[in-house]
Design a protein around this motif. Structure first.
Motif, PDB file in Angstrom:
ATOM      1  N   LEU A 190      43.766  44.419  44.787  1.00 40.66           N
ATOM      2  CA  LEU A 190      42.563  44.520  45.606  1.00 40.66           C
ATOM      3  C   LEU A 190      42.759  45.388  46.841  1.00 40.66           C
ATOM      4  O   LEU A 190      41.848  46.115  47.243  1.00 40.66           O
ATOM      5  CB  LEU A 190      42.106  43.119  46.040  1.00 40.66           C
ATOM      6  CG  LEU A 190      41.724  42.141  44.928  1.00 40.66           C
ATOM      7  CD1 LEU A 190      41.250  40.829  45.527  1.00 40.66           C
ATOM      8  CD2 LEU A 190      40.666  42.728  44.014  1.00 40.66           C
ATOM      9  N   LEU A 191      43.930  45.299  47.463  1.00 37.97           N
ATOM     10  CA  LEU A 191      44.153  46.009  48.725  1.00 37.97           C
ATOM     11  C   LEU A 191      45.009  47.254  48.565  1.00 37.97           C
ATOM     12  O   LEU A 191      44.942  48.167  49.383  1.00 37.97           O
ATOM     13  CB  LEU A 191      44.799  45.064  49.744  1.00 37.97           C
ATOM     14  CG  LEU A 191      43.855  43.979  50.252  1.00 37.97           C
ATOM     15  CD1 LEU A 191      44.617  42.720  50.625  1.00 37.97           C
ATOM     16  CD2 LEU A 191      43.049  44.481  51.428  1.00 37.97           C
ATOM     17  N   GLY A 192      45.832  47.280  47.516  1.00 43.01           N
ATOM     18  CA  GLY A 192      46.668  48.450  47.296  1.00 43.01           C
ATOM     19  C   GLY A 192      46.048  49.447  46.339  1.00 43.01           C
ATOM     20  O   GLY A 192      46.505  50.586  46.242  1.00 43.01           O
ATOM     21  N   GLY A 193      44.988  49.036  45.630  1.00 46.26           N
ATOM     22  CA  GLY A 193      44.334  49.923  44.689  1.00 46.26           C
ATOM     23  C   GLY A 193      45.162  50.235  43.465  1.00 46.26           C
ATOM     24  O   GLY A 193      44.884  51.206  42.753  1.00 46.26           O
ATOM     25  N   LEU A 194      46.188  49.417  43.167  1.00 42.13           N
ATOM     26  CA  LEU A 194      47.052  49.677  42.018  1.00 42.13           C
ATOM     27  C   LEU A 194      46.409  49.148  40.744  1.00 42.13           C
ATOM     28  O   LEU A 194      45.688  48.153  40.765  1.00 42.13           O
ATOM     29  CB  LEU A 194      48.423  49.015  42.198  1.00 42.13           C
ATOM     30  CG  LEU A 194      49.486  49.832  42.944  1.00 42.13           C
ATOM     31  CD1 LEU A 194      49.105  50.035  44.394  1.00 42.13           C
ATOM     32  CD2 LEU A 194      50.839  49.136  42.850  1.00 42.13           C
ATOM     33  N   THR A 195      46.705  49.804  39.650  1.00 41.37           N
ATOM     34  CA  THR A 195      46.257  49.314  38.353  1.00 41.37           C
ATOM     35  C   THR A 195      47.189  48.197  37.885  1.00 41.37           C
ATOM     36  O   THR A 195      48.307  48.026  38.412  1.00 41.37           O
ATOM     37  CB  THR A 195      46.269  50.427  37.301  1.00 41.37           C
ATOM     38  OG1 THR A 195      47.625  50.842  37.083  1.00 41.37           O
ATOM     39  CG2 THR A 195      45.439  51.616  37.763  1.00 41.37           C
ATOM     40  N   THR A 196      46.749  47.457  36.881  1.00 42.00           N
ATOM     41  CA  THR A 196      47.592  46.409  36.311  1.00 42.00           C
ATOM     42  C   THR A 196      48.902  46.989  35.790  1.00 42.00           C
ATOM     43  O   THR A 196      49.974  46.412  35.990  1.00 42.00           O
ATOM     44  CB  THR A 196      46.841  45.697  35.179  1.00 42.00           C
ATOM     45  OG1 THR A 196      45.614  45.169  35.684  1.00 42.00           O
ATOM     46  CG2 THR A 196      47.667  44.561  34.603  1.00 42.00           C
ATOM     47  N   GLY A 197      48.824  48.135  35.127  1.00 46.23           N
ATOM     48  CA  GLY A 197      50.032  48.772  34.601  1.00 46.23           C
ATOM     49  C   GLY A 197      51.004  49.166  35.691  1.00 46.23           C
ATOM     50  O   GLY A 197      52.223  49.008  35.546  1.00 46.23           O
ATOM     51  N   GLU A 198      50.489  49.679  36.807  1.00 45.20           N
ATOM     52  CA  GLU A 198      51.361  50.082  37.918  1.00 45.20           C
ATOM     53  C   GLU A 198      52.067  48.870  38.522  1.00 45.20           C
ATOM     54  O   GLU A 198      53.259  48.931  38.855  1.00 45.20           O
ATOM     55  CB  GLU A 198      50.539  50.811  38.983  1.00 45.20           C
ATOM     56  CG  GLU A 198      50.114  52.200  38.567  1.00 45.20           C
ATOM     57  CD  GLU A 198      49.118  52.817  39.521  1.00 45.20           C
ATOM     58  OE1 GLU A 198      49.115  54.055  39.651  1.00 45.20           O
ATOM     59  OE2 GLU A 198      48.321  52.075  40.137  1.00 45.20           O
ATOM     60  N   ILE A 199      51.354  47.771  38.660  1.00 46.66           N
ATOM     61  CA  ILE A 199      51.970  46.550  39.200  1.00 46.66           C
ATOM     62  C   ILE A 199      53.043  46.049  38.247  1.00 46.66           C
ATOM     63  O   ILE A 199      54.138  45.656  38.668  1.00 46.66           O
ATOM     64  CB  ILE A 199      50.899  45.467  39.444  1.00 46.66           C
ATOM     65  CG1 ILE A 199      49.861  45.949  40.465  1.00 46.66           C
ATOM     66  CG2 ILE A 199      51.551  44.169  39.935  1.00 46.66           C
ATOM     67  CD1 ILE A 199      48.630  45.060  40.546  1.00 46.66           C
ATOM     68  N   ALA A 200      52.743  46.067  36.962  1.00 47.48           N
ATOM     69  CA  ALA A 200      53.701  45.595  35.958  1.00 47.48           C
ATOM     70  C   ALA A 200      54.967  46.436  35.987  1.00 47.48           C
ATOM     71  O   ALA A 200      56.087  45.907  35.957  1.00 47.48           O
ATOM     72  CB  ALA A 200      53.065  45.626  34.570  1.00 47.48           C
TER      73      ALA A 200
END
Length: 423
Positions: A138-148
């Protein structure tokens, strides 16, 4: 501009605009999950239209207006809970009629909205790993894949965490607001812990093939700076920002040409980022000007500042660092703090004094599976020319770490002990 260039530009806009877009929508619809869905709808529309029409002069306003229209459509379409939806729909249309520039209506409260979003994403009702994933989303604008990829976990796992988080916030009816009074202090500590956890995972990756993940450090720094702007009277926020700025200043010097780790005393200080150091020292000064007793993040920032101010390792004020660790141990007692204090004691008063503290921690047993305990013990034994014992400690540390780069470093240190080298 090519389609690829446009997509890159859209990605950059999304990273910048998505937190305030989601925050503004969440204030109106009172549902973080729905707010993110509406924002994502606006992003999809941008991806469809901008490659042909070009990027608008004010892309943030375009996304805001598009998301607002999606919100009105959503409430009109859903007839379940019709009365509430009609009320919310009328509220949105009323805002549209009274304030033609919807972005300006959101900007009136954008600081408050972002702060509400921070506290909502880091709400203690969520488990820690869920807070981290939701905050980055929500705050970093990262996609699910990027977080993973950043945390080396399967993408479906991260997706489930995010979905469950939004569902939990809705089911628990977590209010979209900034807590007050005693609850603010308790919740703020949760927010700071999440941001620092993100930073630490980037600074010293717990697993995988890379010693650092700089993108996570940058995300944490951006979140910390936003929070500092929103809470100018909170010294611990500025303490955390100062700590991260100073730590991040060493990033280029911490990794060798082949990605190998470079320890603090082997780093070329000319490669430390002086701009980040100045920013960190300024944030620390701001925290101390607020005139309250130093909290744990301010104390850790002061320790980092002792390193940053020293032009060469010999100038580091180790007795001062020992004193700061003693104060930190009183505030937040933990075996890890005691281990760090032992290192400082060894540097200030000799390896024998430090080894005595480390041996006490070893006997106590709470750090039995923490790889840095045998690593520190090996370093102190090596300084005392007890090479056989040091070698065994480095090998044990190597067996405990999950980071491939760190394992290689520890095994190399073990090999130098086998030859009786003090380097």
């Amino acid at each position: 501009m090519t389609v690829t260039d446009t997509h890159r530009a859209i990605d950059a806009v999304w990273r910048i605009e998505s937190p305030r877009l989601i925050a503004g929508l969440a204030r109106i619809v009172r549902d973080v999950g729905l707010a993110e869905d509406l924002a994502q709808d606006a992003l999809v529309a941008a991806l469809q239209q901008w490659p042909e029409s070009g990027i608008p002069d004010n892309p943030g306003a375009w996304l805001m207006a598009t998301a607002k229209n999606r919100a009105i459509d959503h409430f009109r379409r859903h007839t379940r809970l019709e009365r509430k939806h009609e009320e919310l729909g009328r509220e949105l249309e009323k805002k549209e009629m009274t304030v033609p520039d919807f972005e300006s209506a959101l900007d009136d409260n954008i600081g408050d909205d972002l702060l509400r979003l921070v506290f909502t994403a880091c709400h203690p009702v969520l488990p820690t790993e869920a807070r981290v994933a939701l905050t980055l989303r929500l705050l970093g604008g990262l996609t699910t894949g990027e977080i993973a990829r950043a945390f080396l976990v399967p993408e479906p796992t991260v997706a489930q965490r995010i979905v469950r988080s939004k569902r939990t916030l809705a089911e628990k009816r977590v209010p979209f607001e900034v807590p007050r009074g005693d609850e603010l202090a308790a919740r703020l500590s949760s927010v700071l812990a999440v941001i620092y956890l993100i930073f630490n995972e980037g600074y010293s990756a717990t697993a995988g093939d890379d010693w650092m993940r700089p993108a996570l450090c940058e995300d944490a720094l951006r979140l910390g700076r936003i929070l500092a702007e929103l809470t100018p009277r909170e010294p611990e926020v500025y303490g955390l920002v100062a700590l991260m700025e100073i730590q991040a200043s060493r990033s280029r010097a911490r990794v060798g040409p082949s990605g190998e780790p470079i320890l603090l005393f082997d780093q070329n200080r000319a490669h430390w980022d002086q701009l980040l150091i100045r920013r960190g020292l300024a944030a620390l000064q701001h925290a101390k000007r607020l005139g309250v007793a130093s909290g744990p993040y301010v104390l850790q920032a002061e320790i980092a500042a002792c390193h940053a101010r020293a032009r060469i390792p010999e100038e580091i004020d180790w007795p001062r660092i020992v004193t700061l660790y003693e104060a930190l141990a009183q505030l937040t007692p933990s075996p890890v703090v005691e281990l760090n204090r032992a290192v400082a004691v060894a540097m200030a008063f000799g390896p024998t004094a430090g080894l005595e503290l480390v041996d006490a921690l070893t006997a106590e047993g709470s750090l039995e599976n923490y790889h840095l305990l045998p690593s520190v013990r090996g370093d102190l034994l090596k300084k005392l020319n007890r090479f056989d014992e040091a070698q065994r400690e480095f090998e044990r540390a190597a067996s405990l770490t999950h980071n491939a780069r760190e394992r290689e470093l520890l095994l190399e240190r073990a090999r130098t002990c086998a030859t009786g080298s003090t380097n």
